[in-house]
Write an enzyme that holds these catalytic residues in place. Sequence first.
Site, short mmCIF file in Angstrom:
data_model
loop_
_atom_site.label_atom_id
_atom_site.label_comp_id
_atom_site.label_asym_id
_atom_site.label_seq_id
_atom_site.Cartn_x
_atom_site.Cartn_y
_atom_site.Cartn_z
N TYR A 1 0.98 -1.18 0.10
CA TYR A 1 0.08 0.01 -0.11
C TYR A 1 0.75 1.19 0.04
CZ TYR A 1 -3.61 3.20 1.40
OH TYR A 1 -4.74 4.01 1.34
N LYS B 1 1.20 4.20 -3.23
CA LYS B 1 0.67 5.59 -2.78
C LYS B 1 2.03 6.59 -3.25
CE LYS B 1 -3.50 5.08 -1.87
NZ LYS B 1 -4.73 5.31 -2.97
N1 LIG Z 1 -10.22 5.60 4.74
C1 LIG Z 1 -8.86 5.91 4.99
O1 LIG Z 1 -8.83 6.32 6.17
C2 LIG Z 1 -7.99 6.47 4.04
C3 LIG Z 1 -7.04 7.15 4.34
C4 LIG Z 1 -6.09 7.42 3.50
C5 LIG Z 1 -6.42 7.40 1.90
N2 LIG Z 1 -7.44 6.60 1.60
C6 LIG Z 1 -7.54 6.49 0.19
O2 LIG Z 1 -8.82 7.01 -0.23
C7 LIG Z 1 -9.43 6.32 -1.19
C8 LIG Z 1 -10.87 5.84 -1.06
O3 LIG Z 1 -10.83 5.03 0.05
P1 LIG Z 1 -12.10 4.53 1.03
O4 LIG Z 1 -11.67 4.35 2.48
O5 LIG Z 1 -13.31 5.31 0.65
O6 LIG Z 1 -11.98 2.93 0.78
P2 LIG Z 1 -13.32 1.90 0.36
O7 LIG Z 1 -14.49 2.42 1.22
O8 LIG Z 1 -12.66 0.48 0.76
O9 LIG Z 1 -13.68 2.18 -0.98
C9 LIG Z 1 -12.89 1.85 -2.15
C10 LIG Z 1 -13.60 2.09 -3.35
O10 LIG Z 1 -12.71 1.69 -4.40
C11 LIG Z 1 -13.29 0.84 -5.47
N3 LIG Z 1 -12.53 0.22 -6.32
C12 LIG Z 1 -11.81 -1.06 -5.59
N4 LIG Z 1 -11.21 -1.54 -6.71
C13 LIG Z 1 -11.71 -0.91 -7.99
C14 LIG Z 1 -11.35 -1.09 -9.44
N5 LIG Z 1 -10.82 -2.08 -9.67
N6 LIG Z 1 -12.20 -0.34 -10.14
C15 LIG Z 1 -12.96 0.73 -9.65
N7 LIG Z 1 -13.05 0.92 -8.43
C16 LIG Z 1 -12.25 -0.03 -7.50
C17 LIG Z 1 -14.48 0.05 -4.64
O11 LIG Z 1 -15.34 -0.60 -5.27
P3 LIG Z 1 -16.05 -2.00 -4.85
O12 LIG Z 1 -17.31 -1.48 -3.84
O13 LIG Z 1 -16.63 -2.33 -6.12
O14 LIG Z 1 -15.12 -2.84 -4.14
C18 LIG Z 1 -14.90 1.41 -3.72
O15 LIG Z 1 -15.57 2.16 -4.26
C19 LIG Z 1 -8.39 5.21 -1.57
O16 LIG Z 1 -7.70 5.61 -2.49
C20 LIG Z 1 -7.70 5.08 -0.34
O17 LIG Z 1 -6.44 4.55 -0.46
C21 LIG Z 1 -8.43 6.18 2.55
#
Ligand SMILES: NC(=O)c1ccc[n+]([C@@H]2O[C@H](COP(=O)([O-])OP(=O)(O)OC[C@H]3O[C@@H](n4cnc5c(N)ncnc54)[C@H](OP(=O)(O)O)[C@@H]3O)[C@@H](O)[C@H]2O)c1
Length: 233
Positions: free
Chosen positions: A155, A159
């Site tokens: 991961y 990033k």
């Molecule tokens: N949550 C945190 O604390 C945090 C912190 C730092 C950065 N981030 C970043 O923020 C972003 C969103 O994360 P989140 O927390 O909202 O995660 P999440 O709830 O797990 O959502 C991830 C999203 O990405 C989609 N996805 C995964 N593989 C894909 C693909 N091949 N094509 C298109 N869509 C795909 C998932 O779709 P499905 O529903 O179909 O699986 C879901 O809609 C990510 O880039 C993550 O690295 C999150």
Amino acid sequence: MEKPVALVTGANRGIGFEVVKQLAEKGYYVFLCGRDPRAAEEAAVKLRAGGLAVEPLELDVTKPESIRRALERVEELGRLDALVNNAGVLLDEGVPGLRVPVETVHATFEVNVYGALRVSQTFAPLMIRGESGNIVNVSSIMGQLAYAGPGYLAYRSSKAALNMITRVLAAELKPHGIRVNSAHPGWVRTRMGGPAAPGTPEEGAKPIVWLATLGPGGPTGGLFGPGLKPLDW
Ligand SMILES: NC(=O)c1ccc[n+]([C@@H]2O[C@H](COP(=O)([O-])OP(=O)(O)OC[C@H]3O[C@@H](n4cnc5c(N)ncnc54)[C@H](OP(=O)(O)O)[C@@H]3O)[C@@H](O)[C@H]2O)c1
């Protein structure tokens, strides 16, 4: 299309869903993308019920054909003002870097790195035609080289690579009036962030929406977090 147009990947849930909502509330026509068309449709229905201009669109960032079909639909509107590469996976939680299977690193890069690059390369020509706009790569402080610790090798590396894509594309797109930045949403409660995270998806969306709506003269080639201040690489 009179309204500015935005596209958000991985927007059927989590932070992406909130980014769509907030951009639509700011007057954007927003493509809510999901790899599962039914999940995208269900998410879009919720926002449309509130009167927001949101259209579901199937887009799997690992499938070039799916990205090309999405481009065909967006091109019918003739413009793209904001592209948010939000889709992401975290596949190596709790696995030491010394033991993480290379296949897991590869699968992580497929979505977090190659996915964001494919989508950016596919949609950039449409943005270049408009001579303005913003690309936001949803990154993480987990990708900071300066403060990296143990674990999360796949991961973190993904990033860090995404941040380099931000830097290179920012330089290449600057002459076209397009800004490219990385955003750190903070640690927020989503399926990826888990229930112990202190922040809400609404809060996580804020720096992303800020970067997606920058005007001429706004910063480019940076990493910004919830404080809307530049962070170290
Ligand atoms: N949550 C945190 O604390 C945090 C912190 C730092 C950065 N981030 C970043 O923020 C972003 C969103 O994360 P989140 O927390 O909202 O995660 P999440 O709830 O797990 O959502 C991830 C999203 O990405 C989609 N996805 C995964 N593989 C894909 C693909 N091949 N094509 C298109 N869509 C795909 C998932 O779709 P499905 O529903 O179909 O699986 C879901 O809609 C990510 O880039 C993550 O690295 C999150």
